[in-house]
Design an enzyme around this catalytic site. Structure first.
Site, short mmCIF file in Angstrom:
data_model
loop_
_atom_site.label_atom_id
_atom_site.label_comp_id
_atom_site.label_asym_id
_atom_site.label_seq_id
_atom_site.Cartn_x
_atom_site.Cartn_y
_atom_site.Cartn_z
N LYS A 49 13.19 -20.77 8.53
CA LYS A 49 13.00 -19.69 7.53
C LYS A 49 13.60 -20.20 6.22
O LYS A 49 14.74 -19.87 5.88
CB LYS A 49 13.68 -18.40 7.99
CG LYS A 49 12.84 -17.57 8.95
CD LYS A 49 13.53 -16.29 9.33
CE LYS A 49 13.38 -15.20 8.32
NZ LYS A 49 12.04 -14.61 8.24
N1 PMP Z 1 6.61 -15.47 10.78
C1 PMP Z 1 7.22 -15.41 9.57
C2 PMP Z 1 6.70 -16.25 8.46
C3 PMP Z 1 8.32 -14.56 9.38
O1 PMP Z 1 8.92 -14.50 8.19
C4 PMP Z 1 8.76 -13.75 10.45
C5 PMP Z 1 9.91 -12.80 10.25
N2 PMP Z 1 11.14 -13.39 10.53
C6 PMP Z 1 8.11 -13.87 11.68
C7 PMP Z 1 7.03 -14.72 11.81
C8 PMP Z 1 8.58 -13.09 12.88
O2 PMP Z 1 9.78 -13.66 13.37
P1 PMP Z 1 10.88 -12.81 14.11
O3 PMP Z 1 10.19 -12.14 15.23
O4 PMP Z 1 11.88 -13.80 14.57
O5 PMP Z 1 11.40 -11.83 13.12
#
Ligand code: PMP
Length: 314
Positions: free
Chosen positions: A155
Site C-alpha cells: 500500500k
Molecule cells: N485493493 C486496494 C488497492 C486497496 O487499497 C484495498 C484497501 N486496503 C484493498 C484492495 C482491500 O484490502 P483490505 O481488504 O486489506 O482492506
C-alpha cells in the site's frame, strides 16, 4: 470538542501538534506506506474490536521493505499502540485506523533518504458503501500499475494516484466505482477493493500476480467461502468479458466490506440484483467482524477490555 489524539514518532500528542515540513519527501514523491484498519464498536458492551490488526501490521512490515523502510517496532507492539490510541480518544462509534510510515527528510532529491516518520491516526467512520444496494461499475480507461513500476502489492502512498484517477473518472461519468485491467488486459481490482465473481456456483478472484493488493478482506472471504460455505474458490486470471457473463460480482475491502456489483459497463450482472452467494458472504462477514462467530474471535482485538486488565479500571 476534545482534540483528537494521534500517535506520532513514539508519542501520543494532540492532532494539531503533529506537523510535518512542506519539504517532506513523502509529500513530494509519495514515498510512504500505509494501512487501513476498521474498529467496530459494540453498543451493548461498549467494547471496540479492531479487525485483524496484527495481519495489517504484518502486511505493513512487508510493504515497508519495498521502500527500504522498517516499522519502528514489531507488528504486535504496533497493535498495542493502536488499542492505546483508541482508548485515549474514547471512541464510542466505529472507527477507521490509518497507520502511515513515510520518508520524512525535508530536502530536495528523489533518492530514498534515511529519515522516516511513523504515525497512527483514527477517525470515526461509518459505511463506506451502501452494501444493500448494488454498485454500478465501469472498466476504467486507466491501467493498473505493474509490479515492476510501482508494486500494487504494497500500500504505497504514490501508487494511489492510479486509484484516484480511476475512481474520479468513474464518479465523474456517473458510476459508483472503477474496475482496473492490468497491462496484460486481465481484470485486476477496484480502486481500493479486491474483486470476486461467481460463475456456476464457484467463487473466482484474480490471483495475486494480477496487480492486486493482497487484501485481508479477500483472504477472510476466501476462508469463509471454503470452510464455512464449502465453495470452490479459484484464484486465476479473469478476462473483462467474464465479468459481463458472471452470475454475481462483488468488491471487498476493509472500508467497502462486501459490496455487491450489479452492473458493469452498462451490462446487468446476473439478474441485476445482488446475488445469493454475495449476500450470504456479506452476512457471514458482518457477523464475523461484529464478534458473533466464536471460531474467528481471535481476529478481533478488544481495545477497552484490555484497559480493565492492565489498569483495573471498571
Ligand atoms: N485493493 C486496494 C488497492 C486497496 O487499497 C484495498 C484497501 N486496503 C484493498 C484492495 C482491500 O484490502 P483490505 O481488504 O486489506 O482492506
Amino acid at each position: 470538542m476534545e482534540q483528537p489524539i494521534v500517535y506520532f514518532n513514539g508519542s501520543f500528542i494532540p492532532d494539531q501538534e503533529a506537523r510535518v515540513p512542506l519539504l517532506t519527501h513523502a509529500l513530494h514523491y509519495g514515498t510512504g506506506v500505509f494501512e487501513g484498519i476498521r474498529g467496530y464498536h459494540e453498543a451493548d458492551s461498549g467494547e471496540m474490536f479492531l479487525f485483524r490488526p496484527l495481519n495489517h501490521f504484518q502486511r505493513m512490515a512487508g510493504n515497508a521493505k519495498l521502500l527500504h523502510m522498517a516499522l519502528p517496532s514489531t507488528p504486535g507492539e504496533m497493535v498495542d499502540a493502536t488499542t492505546d490510541l483508541i482508548r485515549r480518544n474514547h471512541f464510542e462509534e466505529d472507527v477507521y485506523v490509518r497507520p502511515i510510515l513515510f520518508k520524512s527528510a525535508a530536502r530536495v532529491g528523489v533518492t530514498l533518504p534515511e529519515e522516516e516518520s511513523f504515525a497512527i491516526l483514527a477517525v470515526p467512520f461509518g459505511k463506506y458503501v451502501d452494501g444493500r444496494k448494488g454498485l454500478k461499475c465501469m472498466i476504467t480507461s486507466w491501467r493498473r500499475l505493474q509490479d515492476n513500476s510501482i508494486p500494487c502489492r504494497g500500500k504505497i502512498c504514490g501508487a494511489y494516484v492510479n486509484s484516484a484517477l480511476a475512481s474520479h473518472e468513474a464518479r465523474r461519468l456517473g458510476f459508483d466505482e472503477a474496475i482496473f485491467l492490468n497491462e496484460a488486459g486481465h481484470v485486476s481490482e477496484g480502486s481500493a477493493e479486491n474483486l470476486f465473481l461467481v460463475r456456476h456456483g464457484r467463487l473466482i478472484t484474480p490471483d495475486i500476480s494480477q496487480g492486486i493488493l493482497e487484501g485481508i478482506t479477500r483472504d477472510t472471504l476466501i476462508g469463509i467461502a471454503r470452510e464455512t460455505m464449502g465453495l470452490d474458490v479459484e484464484e486465476r486470471p479473469v478476462d473483462r468479458t467474464e465479468l459481463y457473463v458472471a452470475d454475481e460480482v462483488f468488491l471487498c475491502g476493509t472500508a467497502a466490506e462486501v459490496a455487491p456489483v450489479t452492473n458493469v459497463d452498462d451490462r446487468a450482472v446476473g439478474d441485476g440484483h445482488p446475488g445469493q452467494i454475495t449476500l450470504r458472504l456479506q452476512r457471514i462477514y458482518e457477523q464475523l467482524v461484529h464478534h458473533r462467530l466464536p471460531r474467528h474471535r481471535h481476529w478481533l482485538e478488544p481495545c477497552y477490555r484490555m484497559r480493565e486488565r492492565h489498569f483495573g479500571v471498571a
